[in-house]
Design an enzyme around this catalytic site. Sequence first.
Site, PDB file in Angstrom:
ATOM      1  N   SER A   1       0.808  -1.221   0.000  1.00  0.00           N
ATOM      2  CA  SER A   1       0.000   0.000   0.000  1.00  0.00           C
ATOM      3  C   SER A   1       0.841   1.270   0.000  1.00  0.00           C
ATOM      4  O   SER A   1       0.413   2.300  -0.520  1.00  0.00           O
ATOM      5  CB  SER A   1      -0.935   0.008   1.210  1.00  0.00           C
TER       6      SER A   1
ATOM      7  N   HIS B   1       0.163   3.525   4.517  1.00  0.00           N
ATOM      8  CA  HIS B   1      -0.727   4.209   3.576  1.00  0.00           C
ATOM      9  C   HIS B   1      -0.475   5.717   3.590  1.00  0.00           C
ATOM     10  O   HIS B   1      -0.330   6.350   2.536  1.00  0.00           O
ATOM     11  CB  HIS B   1      -2.193   3.944   3.941  1.00  0.00           C
TER      12      HIS B   1
END
Length: 360
Positions: free
Chosen positions: A234, A299
């Site tokens: 991610s 993220h």
Amino acid sequence: QLDPENTGFIGVETFASLVHSHELPLDPAKLDMLVALAQGNDEGQVCYQELVDLMSSKRSSSFKRAIANGQRALPRDVLLDETGLGFYKRFVRYVAYEILPCEMDRRWYFYQHRACPPPVFMAAVTLTQIIVFLCYGARLNKWVLQTYHPEYMKSPLVYHPGHRARAWRFLTYMFMHVGLEQLGFNALLQLMIGVPLEMVHGILRISFLYLAGVLAGSLTVSITDMRAPLVGGSGGVYALCSAHLANVVMNWAGMRCPYKLLRMVLALVCMSSEVGRAVWLRFSPPLPAAGPQPSFMAHLAGAIVGISMGLTILRSYEESLREQCGWWVLLLSYGTFLLFAVFWNIFAYDLLGAQIPPPP
């Protein structure tokens, strides 16, 4: 003969008559750009060096600006007016309108694009992630919430704070995923956004941006969430997506991709939902677990890398990064962060007495 004073310039009319009288086999698209370049300067002259740069497919910053100023003189209106294109060239045109905000850049990319080398980096990363996931899924007989399996964290690819000395884990964690839903989300974005970006900006820029997001993700977790392990690509995916979305916002008027507002809203909703899912798994695990679940900080770190460093990379299409002052500032900032993170991982855990879970 046409430049007896050896100034390096001749008039555009003289150059045009030379081309037609000798029937020079010049690419019509390049000839159009050269005429636009000449009509974009004050004296309407063709520069020898600009001719050489154009024929060798090189562009400087001043060359690009002059082309942009003279694009009103080009005989064709927009690239969308091109007819009789094959499937692959239509796909290349689609990529140009998806990624590039300037019609002149889109035309330049369309005419200069070569199928070799293909965008192999994002395809290879995605394929490797799928293969690794299938192998662990078959081995563990588990396809969702794999991190709850006692054998999963024993993988040599997973980042675990107890194995910080094994430096390769700060990158290889990108090949491991929590489950089918995370893999599907990352693979879809890598193919839909990463591959077109790689086709336009090249393997070096996109691989650097992706790996910078991955590395920033693991190092950020080691600083801000010291007890948590980490899996999934991610960090790199959010670096690519945030860079692309930021580039679209910065060049909103020039982007010609259809339904751009709706697509941006959907992208932001999907990315936010993925972050929310990661936060939920981290702090409210649905099943009893032997230790902390993977962190969500990768993220956010990837998004920051994309908005800062990635926006510079994508904005400077076909221009040398090393000649841009802003690029060196960002690179120095990223290098400073890496150096700080290395010293943090060496000394901070012991100095702070961090109670990390025992490594599997």
